[in-house]
Enzyme design. Structure first.
Site, PDB file in Angstrom:
ATOM      1  N   PHE A 152       0.443  -1.107   0.303  1.00  0.00           N
ATOM      2  CA  PHE A 152      -0.141  -0.455   0.152  1.00  0.00           C
ATOM      3  C   PHE A 152       1.013   1.278  -0.280  1.00  0.00           C
ATOM      4  O   PHE A 152       2.197   1.122   1.132  1.00  0.00           O
ATOM      5  CB  PHE A 152      -1.179  -0.728   1.453  1.00  0.00           C
ATOM      6  CG  PHE A 152      -2.068   1.313   1.398  1.00  0.00           C
ATOM      7  CD1 PHE A 152      -1.808   2.197   1.616  1.00  0.00           C
ATOM      8  CD2 PHE A 152      -3.208   0.617   0.552  1.00  0.00           C
ATOM      9  CE1 PHE A 152      -3.071   3.337   1.691  1.00  0.00           C
ATOM     10  CE2 PHE A 152      -3.919   2.579   0.027  1.00  0.00           C
ATOM     11  CZ  PHE A 152      -3.884   3.600   1.069  1.00  0.00           C
ATOM     12  N   ASP A 174       2.615  -4.830   8.208  1.00  0.00           N
ATOM     13  CA  ASP A 174       1.551  -4.577   8.554  1.00  0.00           C
ATOM     14  C   ASP A 174       0.531  -5.263   8.145  1.00  0.00           C
ATOM     15  O   ASP A 174      -0.376  -6.153   7.234  1.00  0.00           O
ATOM     16  CB  ASP A 174       1.206  -3.880   7.381  1.00  0.00           C
ATOM     17  CG  ASP A 174       0.155  -2.485   7.115  1.00  0.00           C
ATOM     18  OD1 ASP A 174       0.703  -1.412   6.468  1.00  0.00           O
ATOM     19  OD2 ASP A 174      -0.917  -2.771   7.520  1.00  0.00           O
ATOM     20  N   TYR A 216      -9.784   0.141  11.591  1.00  0.00           N
ATOM     21  CA  TYR A 216     -11.260   0.535  10.358  1.00  0.00           C
ATOM     22  C   TYR A 216     -11.153  -0.387   9.189  1.00  0.00           C
ATOM     23  O   TYR A 216     -12.835  -0.429   9.366  1.00  0.00           O
ATOM     24  CB  TYR A 216     -11.406   2.452   9.942  1.00  0.00           C
ATOM     25  CG  TYR A 216     -10.223   2.588   9.205  1.00  0.00           C
ATOM     26  CD1 TYR A 216      -9.284   2.671   9.592  1.00  0.00           C
ATOM     27  CD2 TYR A 216      -9.964   1.781   7.729  1.00  0.00           C
ATOM     28  CE1 TYR A 216      -7.928   3.335   9.355  1.00  0.00           C
ATOM     29  CE2 TYR A 216      -9.234   1.794   7.383  1.00  0.00           C
ATOM     30  CZ  TYR A 216      -8.054   3.231   7.832  1.00  0.00           C
ATOM     31  OH  TYR A 216      -7.129   3.510   6.870  1.00  0.00           O
ATOM     32  N   LYS A 217     -11.133  -1.221   9.184  1.00  0.00           N
ATOM     33  CA  LYS A 217     -11.331  -2.690   8.055  1.00  0.00           C
ATOM     34  C   LYS A 217     -12.066  -3.977   8.887  1.00  0.00           C
ATOM     35  O   LYS A 217     -12.965  -3.489   9.523  1.00  0.00           O
ATOM     36  CB  LYS A 217     -10.046  -2.987   7.667  1.00  0.00           C
ATOM     37  CG  LYS A 217      -9.331  -1.703   6.627  1.00  0.00           C
ATOM     38  CD  LYS A 217      -8.316  -2.198   6.027  1.00  0.00           C
ATOM     39  CE  LYS A 217      -7.521  -1.151   5.294  1.00  0.00           C
ATOM     40  NZ  LYS A 217      -7.734  -0.001   4.848  1.00  0.00           N
ATOM     41  N   ARG A 252     -12.355  -4.958  -6.527  1.00  0.00           N
ATOM     42  CA  ARG A 252     -11.573  -5.404  -5.108  1.00  0.00           C
ATOM     43  C   ARG A 252     -13.448  -6.167  -4.440  1.00  0.00           C
ATOM     44  O   ARG A 252     -13.893  -5.142  -4.025  1.00  0.00           O
ATOM     45  CB  ARG A 252     -11.658  -5.436  -4.244  1.00  0.00           C
ATOM     46  CG  ARG A 252      -9.779  -4.277  -4.397  1.00  0.00           C
ATOM     47  CD  ARG A 252      -9.205  -4.152  -3.469  1.00  0.00           C
ATOM     48  NE  ARG A 252      -9.754  -2.921  -2.752  1.00  0.00           N
ATOM     49  CZ  ARG A 252      -9.460  -2.367  -1.688  1.00  0.00           C
ATOM     50  NH1 ARG A 252      -7.893  -2.780  -1.176  1.00  0.00           N
ATOM     51  NH2 ARG A 252      -9.830  -1.323  -0.772  1.00  0.00           N
TER      52      ARG A 252
END
Ligand SMILES: Cc1ncc(COP(=O)(O)O)c(C=O)c1O
Ligand SMILES: Nc1c(O)cccc1C(=O)C[C@H](N)C(=O)O
Length: 419
Positions: free
Chosen positions: A136, A205, A230-231, A378
């Site tokens: 990312f 990560d 937050y995922k 996705r």
């Protein structure tokens, strides 16, 4: 005409009925624990998790009672000051580490910075940080910034073989456990061991891992890890990130943003900084109490969840999605997510030259995934609230979007889907 599906929607319903995550404990009906809008098949928990029902009432109490009535006394009376440690203990349970080894606060990017600087300082004389070029972007940006700050070199590894980039000049190998674009998962214990053999530290990560795939950092003898909440942890937009530091590294750890909340005795207001013992030294400033409170309540959905059941449901969902897409639209989409379970996170990514338009058309029909450049659609399968019936309906809508053929039997319309 697309190939007739080898399965029926009843197959999907039967998979839900036989799913231990759905038949044992509190997760029978996702709507019991999550507040999702009607008419939506939500497949974007790998970007922003759904809203746990416990969050709003808890946050109302924190705002109205603890802040509104308690005011400054709540730092002690409501124990706000130890909220980062309490939330850290809940996250620790989900990543396989002791409850006292996780700091919560800051953003993912800021914690990536803190851990990369601290790790590089723990390997003096080694001048290289290895990063995968497909990571990312923020992870690579932070590595480049740390390299410039400390006079190090960033070495971009082959994403298919990061270990090949290791040598005796590597201080840190910084990898993302599950790739944000492809959903491919690295062999965390194997790569960690190889990095240790080369004398390097590893920073993982976990943004696309914790809360959806098993993570056993202690079992892998991991050094450092950072993740967002937050995922799949459903902490809410901009919720604080977390960092794990192995206890064996904590005493020597020197993170670069030395603030008062990471001081050994913050309220003595000493002139010189003395790092706190343990992982609290990763702290800098005042903890984000409201965001931490929302996260604290959100994490309650994991209280009684068996990690093996969570993983089994995730794989069953992604297996079904891949099988249906290949059966119904195999000539249209390339599935770029690994088929091998050991190399798959909890998302499935499809390559198509018009992926952006496909995603928008699906969203218009109530099936919410997302697009990542250059040509990837996705779909995230959060096992706590996505069902096999959702998977079936999502593929039915995908078939309709791609072919115009409407197969979704009105009797089976899960909800009043957005038209
Ligand atoms: C692997 C990974 N790292 C970091 C981030 C983002 O960091 P931040 O929470 O600081 O925006 C993301 C996406 O949100 C991500 O997918
Ligand atoms: N992290 C995000 C954000 O702050 C706003 C909007 C979207 C996102 C994301 O989903 C980025 C995420 N890391 C990704 O997998 O692409």
């Amino acid at each position: 005409m697309t190939d007739p599906s080898p399965l029926s929607r009843d197959t999907a319903l039967a998979l839900d009925a036989a799913d231990p995550l759905r038949t044992e404990g509190r997760h029978g009906d996702p709507a019991d624990l999550f507040d999702l809008p009607d008419g939506v098949v939500y497949l974007d928990g790998n970007s922003l998790g759904a809203l746990p029902r416990a969050v709003a009432p808890h946050l109302a109490r924190v705002v109205g009672d603890e802040w509104g009535r308690g005011l400054i006394s709540s730092w002690n009376d409501a124990d706000w000051i130890n909220l980062p440690a309490r939330v850290g203990a809940k996250i620790a349970a989900l990543i396989g580490v002791p409850s006292s080894d996780v700091h919560v606060g800051d953003s993912t990017t800021v914690l990536l910075f803190k851990t990369m600087v601290a790790a590089s300082r723990l390997r003096p004389g080694r001048r290289t940080v290895v990063v995968e070029p497909t990571t990312f972007p923020t992870d690579g940006y932070v590595a480049a910034g740390v390299a410039e700050l400390l006079g190090l070199e960033v070495r971009w590894c082959d994403p298919a073989d990061p270990v090949a980039a290791l040598d005796d000049d590597v201080a840190l190998l910084a990898l993302t456990h599950v790739d944000f674009r492809s959903g491919a998962m690295y062999d965390l214990p194997g790569i960690t061991a190889a990095a240790h053999d080369a004398g390097a530290l590893v920073q993982w990560d976990l943004c696309h891992s914790a809360g959806a795939v098993p993570v056993d950092l202690a079992g892998a003898d991991a050094d450092l890890a950072v993740g967002c909440t937050y995922k799949y942890l459903n902490g809410g937009p901009g919720s604080p990130a977390y960092a794990y530091v192995a206890e064996r590294l904590q005493g020597e750890l020197r993170q670069p943003i030395t603030g008062w909340m990471g001081h050994a005795t913050p309220f003595e207001m000493q002139r010189d900084h003395v790092p706190a013992d343990g992982v609290r030294r990763m702290a800098s400033g005042t903890p984000p109490v409201l965001a931490l409170s929302a996260l604290d309540a959100a994490l309650s959905v994991f209280d009684d969840v068996d990690p093996a059941a969570l993983r089994a449901t995730s794989l069953s969902l992604t297996d079904l999605f891949i099988r249906l897409v290949e059966a119904r639209l195999g000539d249209t989409f390339e599935v770029i997510t690994p088929r091998e379970h050991a190399r798959r996170g909890s998302q499935v990514s499809l390559r198509h030259p018009e992926a952006y338009g496909v995603v928008q058309a699906l969203i218009a029909r109530g099936v919410v995934g997302d697009f990542r450049t250059p040509d990837v659609a996705r779909f995230g399968f959060a096992p706590l609230y996505v069902t096999h019936a959702d998977v079936w309906d999502a593929v039915e809508h995908l078939v309709t979007v791609m072919t115009g053929e409407e197969h979704l039997d009105p009797a089976y319309r899960v909800r009043n889907l957005v038209t």
